[in-house]
Design a protein around this motif. Sequence first.
Motif, mmCIF file in Angstrom:
data_model
loop_
_atom_site.group_PDB
_atom_site.id
_atom_site.type_symbol
_atom_site.label_atom_id
_atom_site.label_comp_id
_atom_site.label_asym_id
_atom_site.label_seq_id
_atom_site.Cartn_x
_atom_site.Cartn_y
_atom_site.Cartn_z
ATOM 1 N N UNK A 130 37.217 37.247 37.593
ATOM 2 C CA UNK A 130 35.831 37.164 37.558
ATOM 3 C C UNK A 130 35.074 37.532 38.637
ATOM 4 N N UNK A 131 34.703 38.439 37.814
ATOM 5 C CA UNK A 131 33.543 39.050 39.319
ATOM 6 C C UNK A 131 32.875 40.412 38.685
ATOM 7 N N UNK A 132 32.184 40.914 39.343
ATOM 8 C CA UNK A 132 31.837 42.412 38.711
ATOM 9 C C UNK A 132 31.955 43.239 39.696
ATOM 10 N N UNK A 175 39.934 30.647 36.301
ATOM 11 C CA UNK A 175 40.163 29.409 37.194
ATOM 12 C C UNK A 175 41.309 30.850 38.421
ATOM 13 N N UNK A 176 41.340 29.712 39.178
ATOM 14 C CA UNK A 176 42.156 29.914 40.391
ATOM 15 C C UNK A 176 43.407 30.998 39.356
ATOM 16 N N UNK A 214 42.757 36.334 45.775
ATOM 17 C CA UNK A 214 42.553 34.526 46.015
ATOM 18 C C UNK A 214 41.337 34.541 44.770
ATOM 19 N N UNK A 215 40.620 35.613 44.482
ATOM 20 C CA UNK A 215 39.379 35.447 43.233
ATOM 21 C C UNK A 215 39.992 34.674 42.619
ATOM 22 N N UNK A 216 38.704 34.256 41.151
ATOM 23 C CA UNK A 216 39.186 33.054 40.372
ATOM 24 C C UNK A 216 39.271 35.007 39.347
ATOM 25 N N UNK A 217 40.341 34.615 37.519
ATOM 26 C CA UNK A 217 40.703 35.576 37.329
ATOM 27 C C UNK A 217 39.888 34.409 36.164
ATOM 28 N N UNK A 218 39.885 35.713 34.659
ATOM 29 C CA UNK A 218 40.358 34.510 33.281
ATOM 30 C C UNK A 218 41.334 34.983 32.535
ATOM 31 N N UNK A 219 41.899 34.452 31.556
ATOM 32 C CA UNK A 219 42.536 35.831 30.143
ATOM 33 C C UNK A 219 41.486 35.567 29.159
ATOM 34 N N UNK A 220 41.261 37.187 28.408
ATOM 35 C CA UNK A 220 40.879 37.180 27.398
ATOM 36 C C UNK A 220 42.439 37.719 26.750
#
Length: 528
Positions: free
Chosen positions: A355-357, A391-392, A304-310
Amino acid sequence: MVDIRGLVERVGPALLRPVVVPQDTCGVGDVVIAEPEDPGGIGTADVVLGVGITDRAWAVELVRECGARQAAAVLLKPPVCAEDSVISAAGEAGLALIEVRRGAAWAQLVWLLRSALAGTDPGAAAGSPQQVGSAGLGDLFRLADAVAEVVDAPVTIEDAHSQVLAYSARQDVTDPARVSTIMGRRQPDDVLAKFRARGTFRQLSRGGSAVYVPEQPDGTLPRLVVPIRMGGELLGSMWAVVTGEVSEERASAFADTAALVALQLLRWRVMTDSERQRSAGLVRSLLEGAEGWRAAANELGTGAEQHRVVAIDVRASDGTDEGHRLAMWEWITRGIGRGPMVAESGGVLYAVVPDRSGTGGWPALREALLAHIHEMDAADPRPLVAVGTATPVAELPESRGSADEVLALLRTGMVERDIAVHEQLWHSLVLARTAGAAGDAGVGALGPLQRLRDHDHGQGSEYLRTLHAWLRHPGDPRAASRELRVHPNTFRYRMKRVGALLDVDLDDADVRSALLVQLLAERWNPHG
């Protein structure tokens, strides 16, 4: 049976251009490689490749010999194919003369021509994106045969650990070392030790040209070896068993084939990985918001965490975009942690990262990308890396859209960064969107700015840039002149000329704002 016109059309204008084509042409027989001093293998209706022909006299001699033997065509590279004497010789011989584009590898051409003559799709033989899933080791064996014809010697294609991946069919020149290598599918340890002692592998790791290894005291025949590399990675090497020193032209043609072999090797490595392909299909579902995106997210374990598109775009000046893109794909899928969440679309790689460490997160990938970019060879094309908003998972198409928007800024050169992140470039995006809207509204045609455009175009001046710098640095001519890299007095003189040409009140705030909007539209949409 296909004639020379049909053959050129099948292979395509990216590689071949007709220079002379007789009005009446017959069907093409075979594809052969010949040089003027050894024309014996040329037969009726053959297509003859002039590998290593750089001398005009040699080219004329080859054309005349091919005409006498009733060949169908001679293929030559610039500049000899454009020489008047060569063109005249082709016309007199009733022979087709075809230009091979300067950057084309001869092995690639042999491969494509033979595929076209066999009635198969040349694009499939070359491994077009549509056919890429069918790439296999059989293609490497066929490619080894094509390379063997170019270098006129038996060839093996080996990976970075000296394992044999493919070898050519011809066995006319051989020795016990080659036999043992093919039978054992790797170079024997004692043979490897001899080449290491001579520094052969050290030379391969450092360079990109062919390395000549003389005959060994134990009777091991000479070798011509070329490294196979792409995207800074040494993928392997090609070994040709030769009888002695090889001409510079032939050695260069052999080295030129390495890029094609690297592309095919990477394609095979990436596309035969079923897990990678299955994952790429799931990632595409997330990026496109397809109907089964929830199932894809569950299978990928995105959570459920947010992600980024690269978005990563690799454009090579030598046309090896796909090879560098595949190399980058491999590198990313080794480096982002638990899974290869990467897909390709429209020639761009898209990586989806949380989008997390920590391992596998965006900050870790960012640091790895920066290190990878800074370690790349100067000759390798630098990738454009654009990062979308966090974003989700359900909204990943929006993150992809924002990554594409940033990628457009990088492609135009308006933004120059190793890694460009959407939220860090809000000001550039505001200007880009404003310029786009202004360009659509046709604001550039209003007012007197056309006078500066005409003057710059006709006189080679830089008055549009001068005005833009003046508007960006109001009341600070020194800062404006530094931006233009001219002396402050030169800048002041230019502004006097700009004021005279425009004949508007530059002290009026509304006039300055209107001019700035027009210049933004001009700068961000130069072709709009």
